[in-house]
Design an enzyme around this catalytic site. Structure first.
Site, PDB file in Angstrom:
ATOM      1  N   HIS A 200     -59.595 -26.912 -33.418  1.00 35.84           N
ATOM      2  CA  HIS A 200     -60.863 -26.249 -33.097  1.00 35.84           C
ATOM      3  C   HIS A 200     -60.669 -25.337 -31.901  1.00 35.84           C
ATOM      4  O   HIS A 200     -59.748 -25.526 -31.093  1.00 35.84           O
ATOM      5  CB  HIS A 200     -61.974 -27.273 -32.790  1.00 35.84           C
ATOM      6  CG  HIS A 200     -61.826 -27.928 -31.444  1.00 35.84           C
ATOM      7  ND1 HIS A 200     -62.298 -27.365 -30.283  1.00 35.84           N
ATOM      8  CD2 HIS A 200     -61.240 -29.091 -31.074  1.00 35.84           C
ATOM      9  CE1 HIS A 200     -62.020 -28.164 -29.256  1.00 35.84           C
ATOM     10  NE2 HIS A 200     -61.374 -29.215 -29.706  1.00 35.84           N
ATOM     11  N   CYS A 201     -61.541 -24.313 -31.798  1.00 31.99           N
ATOM     12  CA  CYS A 201     -61.630 -23.512 -30.570  1.00 31.99           C
ATOM     13  C   CYS A 201     -63.073 -23.648 -30.114  1.00 31.99           C
ATOM     14  O   CYS A 201     -63.672 -24.717 -30.276  1.00 31.99           O
ATOM     15  CB  CYS A 201     -61.173 -22.080 -30.804  1.00 31.99           C
ATOM     16  SG  CYS A 201     -62.051 -21.231 -32.135  1.00 31.99           S
ATOM     17  N   ALA A 202     -63.667 -22.604 -29.536  1.00 28.23           N
ATOM     18  CA  ALA A 202     -65.051 -22.715 -29.071  1.00 28.23           C
ATOM     19  C   ALA A 202     -66.016 -22.763 -30.253  1.00 28.23           C
ATOM     20  O   ALA A 202     -66.917 -23.589 -30.301  1.00 28.23           O
ATOM     21  CB  ALA A 202     -65.393 -21.563 -28.139  1.00 28.23           C
TER      22      ALA A 202
ATOM     23  N   PHE B  23     -65.863 -26.534 -30.569  1.00 30.50           N
ATOM     24  CA  PHE B  23     -66.288 -27.404 -29.477  1.00 30.50           C
ATOM     25  C   PHE B  23     -67.758 -27.182 -29.129  1.00 30.50           C
ATOM     26  O   PHE B  23     -68.478 -28.130 -28.814  1.00 30.50           O
ATOM     27  CB  PHE B  23     -65.429 -27.180 -28.220  1.00 30.50           C
ATOM     28  CG  PHE B  23     -65.912 -28.022 -27.074  1.00 30.50           C
ATOM     29  CD1 PHE B  23     -65.622 -29.369 -27.028  1.00 30.50           C
ATOM     30  CD2 PHE B  23     -66.713 -27.470 -26.073  1.00 30.50           C
ATOM     31  CE1 PHE B  23     -66.110 -30.170 -26.008  1.00 30.50           C
ATOM     32  CE2 PHE B  23     -67.196 -28.267 -25.056  1.00 30.50           C
ATOM     33  CZ  PHE B  23     -66.892 -29.619 -25.011  1.00 30.50           C
TER      34      PHE B  23
END
Ligand code: ZN
EC number: 1.20.4.1
Length: 173
Positions: free
Chosen positions: A69-71, A107
């Protein structure tokens, strides 16, 4: 070995976190330092991800499922997941990885939906996923019990819940 990258929601990920064969890989860049993170997650920033593929393979040895995952999991998360999938497909050595997954909404989605986060400065984050799972289970029990109006059991859950919150916040601080 996985043939493609698939997606899961935060709600699906929470119960999976108790499984020691799962690793969460955070590919956000410097924002991980300012924001919180999912407890127990690894950090491989997207801007240096390509150079650290062997390191990630080493750090997640024995894991069967990697959740990236990233943001927001719109660009960096899916592209790093794909890059890692390609890397494993091309590598000669056997890997235990069976699933490469992207966490939908990243996130930010995880945090906005009220899921517990960790603010430690440890790298990699020490694994407190058991406490997260305990909180999640209690939430489930409470939701079920409330249908029957079992106030005594609610009381018991409340006290167990506060213990679990204490455990979590001790690690978070
Ligand atoms: Zn942490």
């Amino acid at each position: 070995m996985a043939r493609g990258v698939s997606y899961i929601s935060a709600a699906q990920l929470v119960p999976m976190l108790r499984d020691p064969r799962i690793a969460v890989v955070d590919v956000r860049d410097e924002e991980r330092i300012y924001d919180a993170h999912i407890a127990g997650s690894h950090h491989y920033a997207s801007d240096s991800f390509g150079e650290r593929l062997p390191e990630l393979a080493q750090a997640t040895k024995g894991k069967e499922t990697l959740v990236f995952h990233c943001a927001l999991s719109k660009v960096r998360g899916p592209s790093c997941a794909q890059m890692y999938l390609d890397y494993l497909s091309e590598a000669d050595e056997d890997s235990d990885v069976k699933n490469i997954i992207v966490l939908e909404r990243g996130f930010n989605g995880w945090e906005l939906s009220g899921r517990p986060v960790c603010r430690c400065k440890d790298a990699p984050c020490k694994d407190y996923r058991v406490a997260i799972y305990a909180l999640w289970s209690l939430q489930h029990i409470k939701n079920r019990v409330s249908h029957f109006g079992g106030s005594a059991i609610m009381l018991l859950c409340g006290s167990i819940n506060s213990v679990a919150v204490n455990i979590t916040s001790r690690h978070v601080n």
